[in-house]
Every structure is written in C-alpha cells, then in structure tokens.
Design a protein around this motif. Structure first.
Motif, PDB file in Angstrom:
ATOM      1  N   THR A 586       0.837  -1.200   0.000  1.00 34.74           N
ATOM      2  CA  THR A 586       0.000   0.000   0.000  1.00 34.74           C
ATOM      3  C   THR A 586       0.868   1.244   0.000  1.00 34.74           C
ATOM      4  OG1 THR A 586      -0.094  -0.220   2.396  1.00 34.74           O
ATOM      5  CG2 THR A 586      -2.007  -0.995   1.163  1.00 34.74           C
ATOM      6  N   GLU A 587       0.317   2.294  -0.547  1.00 32.90           N
ATOM      7  CA  GLU A 587       1.037   3.557  -0.602  1.00 32.90           C
ATOM      8  C   GLU A 587       1.273   4.090   0.801  1.00 32.90           C
ATOM      9  OE1 GLU A 587      -1.086   6.303  -3.051  1.00 32.90           O
ATOM     10  OE2 GLU A 587      -0.645   5.186  -4.893  1.00 32.90           O
ATOM     11  N   THR A 602      -4.393   2.745  -0.624  1.00 31.86           N
ATOM     12  CA  THR A 602      -4.281   2.616  -2.077  1.00 31.86           C
ATOM     13  C   THR A 602      -3.154   1.634  -2.387  1.00 31.86           C
ATOM     14  OG1 THR A 602      -4.977   4.902  -2.289  1.00 31.86           O
ATOM     15  CG2 THR A 602      -3.919   3.903  -4.219  1.00 31.86           C
ATOM     16  N   ILE A 603      -3.438   0.747  -3.301  1.00 33.54           N
ATOM     17  CA  ILE A 603      -2.461  -0.291  -3.638  1.00 33.54           C
ATOM     18  C   ILE A 603      -1.313   0.324  -4.456  1.00 33.54           C
ATOM     19  CG2 ILE A 603      -2.120  -2.485  -4.872  1.00 33.54           C
ATOM     20  CD1 ILE A 603      -3.853  -2.670  -2.318  1.00 33.54           C
ATOM     21  N   CYS A 604      -0.078  -0.021  -4.083  1.00 35.17           N
ATOM     22  CA  CYS A 604       1.066   0.570  -4.767  1.00 35.17           C
ATOM     23  C   CYS A 604       1.831  -0.455  -5.608  1.00 35.17           C
ATOM     24  CB  CYS A 604       2.005   1.221  -3.760  1.00 35.17           C
ATOM     25  SG  CYS A 604       2.829   0.047  -2.689  1.00 35.17           S
ATOM     26  N   SER A 605       1.376  -1.722  -5.608  1.00 29.15           N
ATOM     27  CA  SER A 605       2.097  -2.752  -6.366  1.00 29.15           C
ATOM     28  C   SER A 605       2.117  -2.388  -7.847  1.00 29.15           C
ATOM     29  CB  SER A 605       1.407  -4.102  -6.205  1.00 29.15           C
ATOM     30  OG  SER A 605       1.102  -4.345  -4.848  1.00 29.15           O
ATOM     31  N   GLU A 606       3.227  -2.707  -8.499  1.00 25.40           N
ATOM     32  CA  GLU A 606       3.289  -2.505  -9.941  1.00 25.40           C
ATOM     33  C   GLU A 606       2.306  -3.457 -10.611  1.00 25.40           C
ATOM     34  OE1 GLU A 606       4.677  -0.191 -11.627  1.00 25.40           O
ATOM     35  OE2 GLU A 606       5.472   0.651  -9.756  1.00 25.40           O
ATOM     36  N   LYS A 610      -2.197  -1.226  -9.440  1.00 23.89           N
ATOM     37  CA  LYS A 610      -1.563   0.010  -8.978  1.00 23.89           C
ATOM     38  C   LYS A 610      -2.541   1.183  -8.981  1.00 23.89           C
ATOM     39  CE  LYS A 610       2.447   3.003  -9.757  1.00 23.89           C
ATOM     40  NZ  LYS A 610       3.028   2.936  -8.410  1.00 23.89           N
ATOM     41  N   GLY A 611      -2.562   1.876  -7.860  1.00 28.04           N
ATOM     42  CA  GLY A 611      -3.375   3.077  -7.762  1.00 28.04           C
ATOM     43  C   GLY A 611      -4.825   2.835  -7.385  1.00 28.04           C
TER      44      GLY A 611
END
Length: 1149
Positions: A586-587, A602-606, A610-611
RNA sequence: ACGGACGUGGCGGAAUUGGUAGACGCGCUGGACUUAGGAUCCAGUACUGCAAGGUGUGGGGGUUCGAGUCCCCCCGUCCGUACCA
C-alpha cells in the motif's frame, strides 16, 4: 391481623395446585402468548438466589399477559441428560436416572416455593423415552436430508438419489458449497451411479446428509472420555470440569450446521435480541468475503519418499486415509473391475501371497492417493507392482507413480511378469524379506474388516499439484512473498524436500503434540520451518517458498495462507523472524515498522492493481484470478460442523445400525431406541463407549451405534414439545404448532449465545425446510438476565503446623481485618507477639511453617456490619475441617470483622444464598419483589440480603392499607402514632368511599408506570413505583376499595400470594390471576399548574408555579415580571428567554 | 488484539431520551415511643461551606439557550472471541 407470609403463601400454593389455576389449554379463540425460560439442567447443587431471577421476570410477564386477555403458554421442564449426572454415576455407581430424579425433585420443590405460574402438566424431560423418541426421530429426518444450495433449503435425500439416477452428479452438482465441508465428491453419470455398489452409494450420500458420519478433527477430552463440540471448549479446556482437550481425528457423527451458516446470519436481523447476543452469533459464524487462490507447485522440484510420515494421523492410526477423495468414487469402481479381471501374473502372485501367507494381510487393486496399486501391505506400507507388457511404454508414468507413492510413505517394489510366472515362490520370499525389513506403521490395521478400504469414508483432500489458500485481501497478491501451511496440513509431507525432511518432521511433531492450551498460551512466539518447496505466483510467476508455521490454523479456510508481510501483521512477524522478504503493498506503508492492514489504503504494487483503492483492487484481483483459472471470489465461514456423537452413556442413543460398516437409519417404528442398561458407565477395555457394554445392542443382528447424542440435542426442539407434550403420534400436532407458533419471549443466560441458541435456530430452520413448521426462527424476542453475584466474606488467617506427640496438627488463627491492617501497616510488634502466643496456645511443641492467607468464611455467619459469628464459624465442619484449636484475634471491642468481595456466587466461595432461607424468613413475594428491585434485569449485580428489608416493609405497608391498626381506634387517628407491633390488632378495613383526586392521581400514575415498565421489562422501576404509591396512599390514609382493588391486580404478577389473599378479602371468589388488567386513564394525571424551574444560563435558581394553560409568551412575561427574577437580572435585559411549556424556563443573560 | 456492554452518592440504582441530577430502597445521623430494639414511626442524608454561595454524573475537548444523555479523543471495568488469513 398482621401480614403473615408463611400461612398465606402456603395456602395459596395449595389452592392453585388443587384448582389447576395455571393449567393452559390450546384454546384458539384467544390470542396466544408464549413465554419460555431456558431449559434448566437439574444439577445436584440446587438453586441459589441468582437462578430464579429470569424465571421471576418471565413469570411477571406471563401473568401480566394473562391479565391482559392472552392465552399464555408458560411451561417448564428439564434438560435431564448430561455429563454431570454421568460423572457422578461413575464415581458412585448410582444410575444417572436415579440421581437425576432426585435432583429434579429438589429443583421442583425450590421452584414451587417461589410461586411460579408454570403449567406443570406440560412438563418435559429430555431423558424420558416418550420425549427422546422424537429427538431420535428428528435425527433421522436430518440423516435423511441434504441441503440443496440452489433452493437454499433442506430436502429429502430420496430426491437427491432420484436426481443421481436421472442425471448423475456432474459439473456444478458435484460441488457442495457449505463453508466447512466444501467437498468435491467427483463426477459420475447416471449410469455410473446405478452401477455403484451399495456401499459406494452410501459413502457418496454421506457427503450430503445433514447428519453424517465422517472422519473429523474433534476436540477430544481424555478425562471425560468423550468428544466435545467447539462451544463446549473454553480456553482449551472443557467447559464442564475444566479438563484439557486435544485435537484428534476420528470417525464422528456430525451435524451439517455449516449449510445453514448464511441463513443463521441473515435471520438475526429480524430478531428482537440484544445486540451483544446477535454480535456473539455473528462472530461465531464468522463470515468473511474474499478469494480462493491456487498456487501451483513448481514441478521441477523432486520430493522424495518418506516412510512413515504421510498418511498416518498422529494418535490414531486406525483410520488412515490413503485414498484421494478427489476421484475416489471413480477409482473404486475401476479397482473392482480390475480385481475381477486380473492378468495372469497378478493372479499367480495373488494365489501365493493371499491370506496370511506372508505373515500379514496383502490387499490387491487397492487405491492409494490417485493410483490403483496391484498389491499392498498397508501396515508395512509396501506396494508390490507387477509390470505388465506395456510397462516399457509407460516407464515415465511408472516412475512418477513410484515417486508419488513414496510421498505417501509407501515403498514400491516391482517384479516383472516373467519373474512372477517363472518362480512365484521366489517372488514371495523377496516380498517377505522386504516386509520384514520394514517397520510396522499401523498395528491396528490388520484388525480392519475384510473390506476394500482403509478409511470409512473418503476424506478431504486438496488434490492436484496446487496449494489452495483463502484470503480476504486478494488485492495484496503482489505482496505475497511466501506461503505458510498449518502443521497439520495434508500437503506438508508431500512438499517437503528430502534435505528438509528431518527438520520439518520434527517441527510438525512438536506442533501436533502441543495441547490446544499450550498453543494458545504461546501465541506471541513465532515458529516455523521451510519445506524446501516453491510455488508459483499466479500473476508474476515468481518462486514462492512454502513454509510451515503454527500461526496458521488447520481448521480455518484451507489451512494454508498466502503470506503478505507488507499487509498482514502476523505474516510480517513471521517474515521478520525468518528474514523473508517484505514488499510494500500500500502507498505510504512503512514496512520496517510493521504491516499496513488499513482497508482504505491505495495499492502501490506494480501492475494492474496500482493506484486502486482496496475495495476496487479486491474486485479487480478476483477478476484476474478467474481469467487465469487460478482462483475465484469466495465466502468463508468460521463456523464448523457440529460434533454430534458423545462417547458417553447418559444421552439419547443414536438410532443407527451398521450393515457392512455402513450406517443405516433405524425404521421409525423402532423408536424410541431405549437407552440400554449397562454394568458400568465406563468405556469398554478396548475403548468403545459405554453402550458397547449393553447386551444385544443390535438390530436384526446388526450392531447399533454406540455413541449417544450431546446435551444440546434434546434442548434444540423442546419448545415445540410443550405445545403438545402428550402427543404419541407426532412431536407436536400441526394444530398446536400453528396456534402457539414462535416463542414470544425467551428468557435465559447470555452464556448460551454460541451453543444452544445456534443449534436451536438450526433445528428450527431445518424442520421448517422439511415442512414441519410454518416459521423458521424459534424465538422472536430474547432477553438475557444478568448474573447475580455473591458477596464473599474473607478472613485473614494464619496457619501453622505443630505436633501433638507424633500427630501433626494444624492450629489456625484468624485475625480481624482492622487489627490485621494495623499490624501490617504500623508494624505493631505487640500484635505480632500476640499472634505467636495465640498460635502456640495449648500446644506442647512449637508451631512452625506459618503462612498467612485470605480465606473464605461462609457468608451465613457474617452479620450486617461484616462481623463474624465466631462460634458458628468454628463449628463449620465443611469449612474448618481438621483445623485444631481455632483462635481469633478480634478488634478491641471484641468483634471480628471480615473483608467483603463481590465475585461469582458459588459453593466453593462460601457465598451462596439459598432462596429457601430467604423465603422462610421473608416469604416468596418479598423474594420476588427484591430480585426485581435489585436493578435492571439484564445487568449483573451483587446480592445483598440486607437490602431485602425494604421490600419486606413495602409489603407490610401494602397490607396495612387494607387493615386498620387498632380495632378500637378509627384509622384517621391511628395514622402516625406508633403502636408496637406485638400489641397491634389489625382488622380488615376497606371503605367504599369515592376516591379523591390526589388518590386517583396516585393510582393512575402507578398503573401507567407499571404497565409501561412491564412492557419494556423494567421491573426495578415498577417496584419503586409501587413503593411510592403505597407511601403516598398511607400518608393520605386511603383505605378505599376503588383505589386498592386495581392496585392489587397490578401487584399480582409481582407478588401473587399476597395479591390473592387481599383479592379474596375484598370479596372475590375467583383468582386474581384472571382479573382484568386495570387500565390507566390520562384524565386523572392532568395537572392544573406546573412548577417551572427557572434557570439562568442553564443553572436552576428558583421555582415558579404557573397554570399549564398559559402560552409561552404569557409564561415569559410573568417570569420577567417576577421581582426575584428582576433582582437576579440586576436591571439588565436578558439576551434570550427560552420557555418550554411544562418543562423549563431558561433565561440567558 | 478485535467485537460488545458499561462508568452517576457510602451501596443497589432512578432520570419522561437534550430540559429541576441523585427517584425508590439499603446504610448512616438525629429524634419519638419503649424494660429492650436488628420492631415501628418522624426528620435529615451528593460534596464543600457557619452561611450566602460554590462544585458535581471516569478525564479532556466540542455542539447547544441548556449535556448524565449527542459528537471527538483519552482512561478504566465487565463480557465475548481469540494468530479466522
């Protein structure tokens, strides 16, 4: 005539009994009301004052509803099967039926003393064959039913069979989604179904029945010798007795309550139950939404055989699973076919090794995992394969097979066709050699019947080369850095590489040997081990190491988790401990500090997530999983199927017999299956339940089931039997059920939240599904009475040991509280010396081993001022026991003071207050009133016998309203003049004068308050109101019939004895219990004036009385004109004046 | 840890749901009647102060003419579940 409760109460109890006052008919012309108290278990200890609390409250409601024109069903009975009676039977040899009978008689006597309006003609007892006949009947209905997930209801199993015969079991049909038992029984066509042998069919059906037999992990309690349901286990020990409980796998009757998980959850919304009760049920059912994700195992990893590990269950090796349930039902058909058509070599070899020729039993064409092997010795875990001509063509496949069997713990030896055909005896010799070289894995196995199975039922298996996990956060999939399996997970052995095997085995062994209690105690310790295998990430394809860790529970989900250390604190701790990678999901997450578990992140994984916000990412992840066929959305429940069999004697026999080891229902005509006599209430020498001791425990030569039903069986439907308790042809007639319907008010303890109340709802829903009930919830409204706590008395005690000749004696000394503290605080040396002097008093040898403790004194010997009756205390055998020469150090005035403490009322704390004692001193009516007066019904509160004087005085005052104090003096002049009660001559004195306005106001205010309070079950405030009324009427010297008569009816639900007596004295010949409830009339409550509190800036400063009829403006003008107000305003004009008519005036300055 | 309930005199507890805090009962204090009182009756009893007054519903903040009651934060007690993925 003074109020003498003893004679009055006795007289009316007898009359009620003789006249059948509380008899209830199924009179459908009247509206019904059903008030039920939770089934009591008649324990040997009898009732203490806490027990009747709920009964008194429900009795008040029942009586009130009867006054209000309802036909009220208010029955009582006994949940008379159960463990305590049996434990007692084991200890004393007395038949539990006998002790139960004695306990019930004692209960009944105590209940009768309190004057309840129970209709005893409807009494039921679960241990009565007339009753448990129907418990058994309902069990059979459950056995003969399955849950249709599409229609979302239970249906007869015959309809399932018909379906199989017509369409087989294909595709979706084969998946039964019921939360716990999510089993895939394999697909089969209609033709295949018809071709199945009887036992195969029965085994398939077991997967569908609502009452079913299967291997299951159970809570085994060795001390009680029985299995317990989840709700009977608290903190890793048994709820009854507190004995340790361990996890064990064994064949077990279960109830498929999980099929009802969603409905049990949904049904709560419409119920008028307390939020805490509903919450407890919701938590217990434990619904969570998420996804099922499958991780493929990297196949280039080559696990190697491990004898002895796989396939055996620690602690029980009789019921090993060797077959893979996934395709078991198909394989069994093929195996049988192959057995009938052996190759020549197979047949030759069979002839020389069959029977006991090799010193142990060899099976042929046996299913192991997903394979059918030629021959096998199960105890030695040795597979013997005879390779046919086609062997060369399928070398690879056979190699794989050897490998897989190796994982299962089997050694595989192969012979070529030619070897067998040329010299079968030499092959046999080699086989024996191999057998002798191998350890015996399974001694009991040889005793298994000659059936072609190694497990009574195909068990649960994951199947295939995948690990399936359940997660509520599929959005964190990109953060998966490892997978953790529960130590008990079936795949642990399979995916452990050779080099890691010793370590993994050691870990699994330690983990499984720990009791539930130990495991729970060590929650904060991180432990685990790497298996050596890797799985493939479904999205990235990355290698995901597979670990074993005991923070993963075998019983929840699939027993495996995808570990996301960046998003789950437990995974994070595990990763930190073993230095595994942690990826932020997560961000803004600080993964060094801990996992970010927040759900608004908010999900930050590539990648595609993402987002996205968490909820959107969850949805998207599930979509992607489904595209890849690597998972799908899933709902998971924490609720487990309920263990139903008990390895005990004192319960309902389960109406099942076994033919070829397959359970069959007893025909209805054979019910009740009566509990047989046994010589001892203990298990047999070979560990069979007590029923196995019974002579001829069989049906038509077939053995009967030996476990019995759990305590909750009989209590899951008893409310229906009360409707029609004598019915011999049905559990209750449809007419009775249609009339009485649901329980309108169910009263009982909050401790039944997750046990009884869940099963109760489950059986009701089931009976509804099968068309026996028009409703699917048993109780519309549920009220939990609070606990009444005891007030314990403790004393400071100094114990020592001394010798009188050779005999060790234990003198003891008790020190009054204040004296003790003055010694302890001020280091009063004189007192210390006194202690030694007292302790040594009368002993020849010095007292040694001195210890100081707070010990209990029986509350019966403690007075109003916490003063102890020392003489009685000394004579208390139970408490003092063998203590010799008991002495006291008192306060200076000679009294001995105790310490008071509020705790649970229990025998072991010597703080039990017996209702019988209270009743003999004050009467049942006083007890009833006082229990209600103590405080809000649902709240826990301590019992303080001293306070009872208030309610006792109230009843005397109420009585006195109907009598004049002195026959020679008119009531007017006797009012406030105190007359000693012994000299007092009370005579009945009620006038027919018209009541005055103030009197009517008191009456109607009381009727209003009491009526409203009963409706909202606020009994403490209604008792207060009665007290107010009596005080005010006494002050007015009111002896008027028109006031007292309605009051008597209103008091009758609370204090029925005195109300009956006064009612009859008023000249009535019928019972007050059927008198019409007096209605309050608002016109008598109207006031002409209202005394306004005048507040300045919200603080009340004075009172001003104005007529109610005045408008806001008029009141404001009058207030401001008031000189006192003007004085306070000091000439300034108020900023604002708020007038709320009939409430308040507030002046803002 | 999470979920639920709750926190008001010396004690059990009231408070019309935002409108006079402490009803009713116990206990306590004083008095009356009494050979006696653990009977009965009368008066008083949240705290503080001689008083006028001031302060008060676990603590802090807020909304409001007005908060025990509604909102936020914190503290504490009880109950339930407890590594639930």
């Amino acid at each position: 005539m003074a109020y003498e409760h003893k004679g009055i109460e006795k007289k009316w109890r007898e009359r009620w009994k003789d006249r059948g006052t509380y008899r209830v008919e199924n009179d459908t012309s009247k509206p019904k009301y059903y008030v039920l108290d939770m089934f009591p278990y008649p324990s040997g200890a009898g009732l203490h004052v806490g027990h009747p609390l709920g009964y008194i409250a429900s009795d008040i409601v029942a009586r009130y509803k009867r006054h209000s024109g309802y036909n009220v069903l208010h029955p009582m009975g006994y949940d008379s099967f159960g463990l305590p009676a049996e434990q007692y039977a084991i200890q004393t040899g007395q038949h539990p039926a006998k002790t139960t009978e004695v306990n019930i008689a004692r209960y009944r006597e105590q209940l009768d003393n309190i004057g309840f309006s129970f209709d005893w003609s409807r009494e039921v007892r679960t241990s009565n064959p007339d009753y448990y006949k129907w418990t058994q009947w309902i069990f059979l209905q459950l056995f003969e039913s399955w849950y249709d997930a599409r229609q979302d209801k239970a249906r007869p199993i015959a309809e399932l069979i018909a379906r199989f015969e017509e369409r087989g079991c294909m595709g979706q049909d084969a998946t039964i989604l019921t939360g716990d038992v999510e089993e895939f029984v394999g697909e089969f066509s209609a033709a295949e179904w018809k071709a199945f042998e009887e036992r195969t069919k029965q085994m398939v059906l077991q997967h569908f029945r609502l009452a079913y037999l299967s291997d299951a992990w159970v809570n085994w309690c060795p001390a009680l010798g029985t299995v317990l349901a989840n709700d009977e286990v608290k903190d890793g020990v048994s709820e009854r007795g507190g004995h340790p409980v361990e996890r064990k796998r064994m064949p077990q009757w279960s109830m498929r309550i999980t099929a009802y998980a969603q409905r049990l959850l949904d049904g709560l919304d419409a119920l008028d139950w307390s939020t805490s009760m509903k919450e407890a049920q919701r938590n217990w059912i434990g619904r969570s939404e998420g996804a099922s994700v499958r991780f493929e195992i990297k196949s280039d990893l080559t696990p190697s055989p491990s004898p002895g590990e796989r396939g055996t269950i620690p602690g029980d090796n009789r019921f090993r699973e060797s077959a893979n349930s996934f395709i078991w039902s198909k394989l069994i058909v093929r195996a049988k076919d192959m057995r009938h058509n052996p190759t020549e070599a197979e047949d030759r070899l069979w002839q020389v090794i069959r029977g006991n020729a090799t010193g142990g039993r060899i099976r042929r064409q046996h299913i192991i995992d997903t394979f059918i092997v030629d021959f096998v010795s199960l105890p030695k875990q040795l597979v013997i394969e005879v390779d046919g001509d086609i062997h060369d063509l399928q070398k690879d496949e056979d190699a794989l097979r050897t490998l897989r069997l190796g994982e299962e713990g089997f050694k595989v030896i192969r012979f070529r066709n030619e070897e067998v055909l040329s010299d079968p005896q030499e092959v046999k010799r080699k086989i024996i050699e191999e057998l002798d070289a191998r350890p015996d894995f399974n001694k009991d196995d040889v005793e298994l019947s000659d059936k072609e199975h190694s497990s009574p039922l195909p068990g649960r298996g994951a199947g295939g080369e995948v690990i399936e996990v359940f997660t509520t956060r599929p959005d964190t999939l990109f953060g998966v850095t490892f997978i953790t399996l529960a130590p008990e997970h079936v795949l642990v052995g399979k995916y452990t590489t050779d080099d890691r095997r010793a370590e993994v085995e050691a870990y699994v062994k330690t983990a499984s040997n720990r009791s539930e209690r130990e495991r729970q105690a060590e929650v904060d310790k991180v432990s685990g081990v790497f298996t050596g295998s890797y799985a493939k990430h479904p999205f990235t394809g990355a290698d995901i190491p597979v670990w074993v860790g005991d923070y993963v529970l075998a019983g929840y989900g699939t027993g495996a988790v995808m570990a996301v250390p960046g998003g789950d604190q437990r995974d994070w701790r595990f990763a930190k401990h073993f230095d595994l990678p942690i990826i932020a999901v997560t961000e803004g997450a600080d993964i060094e500090q801990g996992a970010d578990e927040s759900k608004d992140a908010t999900i930050c994984s590539e990648g595609f997530l993402k987002g996205l916000k968490v909820p959107d990412a969850v949805r998207r992840a599930i979509q992607e999983l489904e595209k890849l066929n690597a998972g799908e959305g899933r709902i998971n429940f924490r609720l487990r199927d309920a263990a139903f069999g008990r390895q005990r004697y004192w319960g309902e026999p389960i109406p099942i017999y076994y033919k070829d080891d397959i359970p069959y229902p007893l025909p209805e005509s054979e019910l009740p299956l009566v509990l047989p006599e046994v010589d001892k209430f203990l298990p047999t020498e070979d560990g069979e339940p007590p029923l196995a001791r019974a002579k001829d425990w069989s049906y038509n030569g077939h053995p009967l089931e030996t476990t019995t039903m759990p305590g909750w069986a009989g209590s899951s439907w008893y409310f229906l039997r009360y409707m029609d308790p004598k019915n011999e042809g049905r559990f209750a007639s449809p007419e009775a059920i249609n009339y009485w319907q649901q329980i309108d008010l169910y009263m009982g303890g909050a401790e039944h939240a997750t046990g009884h109340l869940l099963y109760f709802r489950f059986w009701t829903k089931f009976l509804h599904d099968r068309g026996y009930l028009p409703f699917d919830e048993p109780a519309k409204k549920l009220v939990n009475q609070g606990m009444i706590q005891g007030v314990s008395a403790k004393v400071w005690s100094v114990y020592g040991a001394s010798y009188e000749g050779d005999v060790e004696v234990f003198p003891s000394l008790y020190i009054s509280t204040r004296a003790y503290y003055s010694m302890a605080n001020a280091a009063d040396y004189g007192l210390v010396q006194k202690i030694f002097a007292e302790l040594n008093h009368g002993f020849t040898s010095e007292v040694t081993d001195i210890s100081v403790a707070r010990s209990y004194a029986d509350v019966r010997f403690v007075g109003l001022k916490d003063d102890l009756d020392m003489e009685s205390f000394k004579l208390d055998k139970e408490r003092i026991g063998s203590e010799k020469n008991v002495r006291f150090i008192t306060e200076e005035d000679g009294t001995f003071l105790c310490i008071r403490e509020v705790e649970k009322m229990s025998k072991s704390k010597y703080n039990v207050v017996n209702p019988d004692d209270i009743i003999s001193k004050y009467g049942a009516d006083t007890l009833r009133l006082y229990e209600m007066f103590l405080g809000p019904l649902e709240q826990s509160k301590p019992w303080d016998t001293n306070g009872i004087e208030g309610t006792s005085r109230f009843l005397k005052k109420f009585w006195n309203l109907f009598h004049s104090s002195d026959a020679s003096a008119p009531p007017e002049s006797s009012g406030n003049t105190a007359v000693p009660s012994t000299l007092r001559v009370d005579t009945p004195h009620v006038t027919n004068d018209a009541p005055t306005k103030p009197e009517l106001k008191i009456l109607h205010a009381t009727l209003k308050k009491v009526t409203e309070d009963i409706e909202k079950m606020s009994f403490n405030t209604s008792v207060s109101q009665f007290m107010i009324a009596v005080n005010e009427l006494a002050a007015l010297k009111c002896h008027k019939r028109d006031v007292l008569e309605p009051l008597t009816v209103a008091l009758a639900p609370f204090a029925p004895h005195i109300a009956e007596e006064l009612w009859s004295k008023l000249g009535h010949t019928d019972s007050v219990t059927v008198a019409k409830w007096p209605q309050w009339d608002a016109q008598y409550l109207v006031e002409d004036n209202f005394s306004y509190p005048i507040s300045f800036n919200g603080k009340t400063r004075m009172q001003l009385e104005f007529p109610i009829a005045l408008s806001k403006e008029e009141v404001e003008a009058l207030v401001l004109a008031n000189p006192e107000v003007q004085q306070r305003l000091e000439g300034k004009a108020p900023k604002k004046v708020i007038v709320v008519p009939k409430r308040i005036v507030n002046i803002v300055v």
